[in-house]
Design a protein around this motif. Structure first.
Motif, PDB file in Angstrom:
ATOM      1  N   LEU A 160      -6.486  -1.103 -14.562  1.00 27.72           N
ATOM      2  CA  LEU A 160      -5.554  -1.789 -13.678  1.00 27.72           C
ATOM      3  C   LEU A 160      -6.047  -3.206 -13.422  1.00 27.72           C
ATOM      4  O   LEU A 160      -7.252  -3.458 -13.353  1.00 27.72           O
ATOM      5  CB  LEU A 160      -5.416  -1.036 -12.360  1.00 27.72           C
ATOM      6  CG  LEU A 160      -4.908   0.404 -12.474  1.00 27.72           C
ATOM      7  CD1 LEU A 160      -4.905   1.075 -11.111  1.00 27.72           C
ATOM      8  CD2 LEU A 160      -3.510   0.434 -13.071  1.00 27.72           C
ATOM      9  N   PHE A 216       3.227   5.958 -16.509  1.00 24.67           N
ATOM     10  CA  PHE A 216       2.598   5.844 -15.194  1.00 24.67           C
ATOM     11  C   PHE A 216       1.214   6.476 -15.222  1.00 24.67           C
ATOM     12  O   PHE A 216       1.085   7.651 -15.571  1.00 24.67           O
ATOM     13  CB  PHE A 216       3.472   6.561 -14.162  1.00 24.67           C
ATOM     14  CG  PHE A 216       3.301   6.072 -12.765  1.00 24.67           C
ATOM     15  CD1 PHE A 216       3.805   4.844 -12.383  1.00 24.67           C
ATOM     16  CD2 PHE A 216       2.629   6.840 -11.822  1.00 24.67           C
ATOM     17  CE1 PHE A 216       3.662   4.393 -11.091  1.00 24.67           C
ATOM     18  CE2 PHE A 216       2.474   6.402 -10.535  1.00 24.67           C
ATOM     19  CZ  PHE A 216       2.999   5.173 -10.157  1.00 24.67           C
ATOM     20  N   THR A 240      -0.603   5.866  -3.678  1.00 27.40           N
ATOM     21  CA  THR A 240       0.117   5.172  -4.737  1.00 27.40           C
ATOM     22  C   THR A 240      -0.220   3.692  -4.645  1.00 27.40           C
ATOM     23  O   THR A 240      -0.078   3.087  -3.581  1.00 27.40           O
ATOM     24  CB  THR A 240       1.640   5.364  -4.595  1.00 27.40           C
ATOM     25  OG1 THR A 240       1.935   6.752  -4.656  1.00 27.40           O
ATOM     26  CG2 THR A 240       2.380   4.652  -5.699  1.00 27.40           C
ATOM     27  N   HIS A 243       2.205  -2.588  -7.244  1.00 20.90           N
ATOM     28  CA  HIS A 243       2.074  -3.841  -7.985  1.00 20.90           C
ATOM     29  C   HIS A 243       2.478  -4.979  -7.048  1.00 20.90           C
ATOM     30  O   HIS A 243       3.108  -4.772  -6.022  1.00 20.90           O
ATOM     31  CB  HIS A 243       2.959  -3.796  -9.227  1.00 20.90           C
ATOM     32  CG  HIS A 243       2.716  -4.930 -10.175  1.00 20.90           C
ATOM     33  ND1 HIS A 243       3.461  -6.087 -10.123  1.00 20.90           N
ATOM     34  CD2 HIS A 243       1.834  -5.097 -11.185  1.00 20.90           C
ATOM     35  CE1 HIS A 243       3.052  -6.917 -11.068  1.00 20.90           C
ATOM     36  NE2 HIS A 243       2.060  -6.329 -11.719  1.00 20.90           N
ATOM     37  N   THR A 245       4.729  -6.972  -7.421  1.00 26.44           N
ATOM     38  CA  THR A 245       6.192  -7.037  -7.369  1.00 26.44           C
ATOM     39  C   THR A 245       6.768  -6.017  -6.396  1.00 26.44           C
ATOM     40  O   THR A 245       7.958  -6.042  -6.106  1.00 26.44           O
ATOM     41  CB  THR A 245       6.776  -6.757  -8.753  1.00 26.44           C
ATOM     42  OG1 THR A 245       6.403  -5.434  -9.158  1.00 26.44           O
ATOM     43  CG2 THR A 245       6.299  -7.761  -9.777  1.00 26.44           C
ATOM     44  N   GLU A 247       6.635  -2.767  -7.055  1.00 25.44           N
ATOM     45  CA  GLU A 247       6.787  -1.534  -7.820  1.00 25.44           C
ATOM     46  C   GLU A 247       5.484  -0.719  -7.794  1.00 25.44           C
ATOM     47  O   GLU A 247       4.396  -1.272  -7.675  1.00 25.44           O
ATOM     48  CB  GLU A 247       7.149  -1.846  -9.277  1.00 25.44           C
ATOM     49  CG  GLU A 247       8.478  -2.550  -9.462  1.00 25.44           C
ATOM     50  CD  GLU A 247       9.665  -1.681  -9.090  1.00 25.44           C
ATOM     51  OE1 GLU A 247       9.568  -0.451  -9.289  1.00 25.44           O
ATOM     52  OE2 GLU A 247      10.666  -2.217  -8.572  1.00 25.44           O
ATOM     53  N   GLN A 249       2.359   1.199  -9.206  1.00 25.35           N
ATOM     54  CA  GLN A 249       1.550   0.870 -10.382  1.00 25.35           C
ATOM     55  C   GLN A 249       0.704   2.031 -10.882  1.00 25.35           C
ATOM     56  O   GLN A 249       0.472   2.155 -12.078  1.00 25.35           O
ATOM     57  CB  GLN A 249       0.648  -0.322 -10.029  1.00 25.35           C
ATOM     58  CG  GLN A 249      -0.061  -0.944 -11.214  1.00 25.35           C
ATOM     59  CD  GLN A 249      -0.838  -2.180 -10.792  1.00 25.35           C
ATOM     60  OE1 GLN A 249      -1.263  -2.303  -9.652  1.00 25.35           O
ATOM     61  NE2 GLN A 249      -1.017  -3.114 -11.720  1.00 25.35           N
ATOM     62  N   ALA A 250       0.214   2.855  -9.962  1.00 23.18           N
ATOM     63  CA  ALA A 250      -0.619   3.994 -10.344  1.00 23.18           C
ATOM     64  C   ALA A 250      -0.756   4.947  -9.173  1.00 23.18           C
ATOM     65  O   ALA A 250      -0.494   4.572  -8.021  1.00 23.18           O
ATOM     66  CB  ALA A 250      -2.004   3.521 -10.786  1.00 23.18           C
TER      67      ALA A 250
END
Length: 252
Positions: A160, A216, A240, A243, A245, A247, A249-250
């Protein structure tokens, strides 16, 4: 029930009233205390029917006696009479002004409700049939033996971008939509397969069939401390990672 009369008015009269009711309460408590030894003895012998009879008599004669009503509810539970246990706990919840007793009643009602649902589940002929429950997901059986084993502790370089420069566990398994990293090769596969099952359910029931267009990563660490050291927030058991943005990410 004895009749209590007062000849005086004002503050002295209230003192007399309080004293009289205190004496009445003591009398009722003494009545209950004289039967308590018998009730306890019956409960020790698992003679629930006779204990229930004594406790019912007490609650009928002294309707405000919460301790007797709580013991009656608990005895119904021990006797396996869930319906009467529920109704008695509901009575406790309705009449009690004690926060402790209210909490006890609410916990008992929640527990009994959960037991009833579990019993209905166990009675189902097909455990994997989710047709009667829109939020139950059929899952294959898992052999959990060995999944806790740490097969390699050497972590891989971060996957990441900054600021989460955490190393990742060494064994990874790629399914259609997920890459799972853990310290056990079979565990990575099991988690990926179950993640796909959850995703299929969500796409079908919650996302109106819309496709999932990203891969993911799911990172599974061996201990809480290990998880904290690799970016997991203290006090949590999973997170969680978003990102920039907004959203996701992981998942750690």
């Amino acid at each position: 029930m004895p009749r209590i009369t007062f000849s005086g008015t004002g503050f002295p009269g209230w003192i007399g009233c309080a004293a009289a009711f205190a004496a009445l309460d003591l009398s009722q408590s003494a009545t209950f205390a004289s039967d308590m030894a018998s009730v306890r003895s019956l409960l020790d012998q698992a003679n629930y029917s006779e204990a229930i009879e004594l406790l019912m008599k007490e609650t009928q004669e002294n309707p405000a006696h919460e301790a007797a009503r709580i013991l009656l509810a608990e005895t119904y539970e021990k006797a396996g009479d869930s319906a009467k246990a529920v109704s008695t706990w509901q009575e406790v919840a309705a009449i009690s002004r004690s926060d402790d007793n209210l909490r006890k009643a609410r916990r008992a009602l929640a527990r009994l409700g959960r037991i009833e649902l579990d019993a209905k589940d166990a009675a189902a002929t097909d455990k994997t049939d989710a047709s009667n429950d829109p939020f139950k997901i059929p899952m294959p059986e898992i052999d959990f033996k060995g999944l806790e084993r740490i097969e390699d502790t050497k972590y891989l370089p971060p996957i990441l971008p900054p600021p989460l420069n955490a190393e990742v566990p060494p064994f990874f398994y790629e399914s259609e939509h997920f890459t799972v990293y853990s310290t056990n090769e079979r565990l990575s596969r099991v988690i990926a397969e179950r993640a796909e099952a959850y995703l299929d359910f969500m796409v079908d029931r919650l996302f109106a069939g819309r496709s999932w267009a990203v891969r993911f990563p799911i990172l599974v660490y061996t201990t809480l401390e290990d998880y904290y050291e690799h970016g997991g927030p203290r006090g949590s058991g999973g997170v969680t990672i978003p990102h920039i943005t907004g959203e996701a990410q992981a998942i750690l």
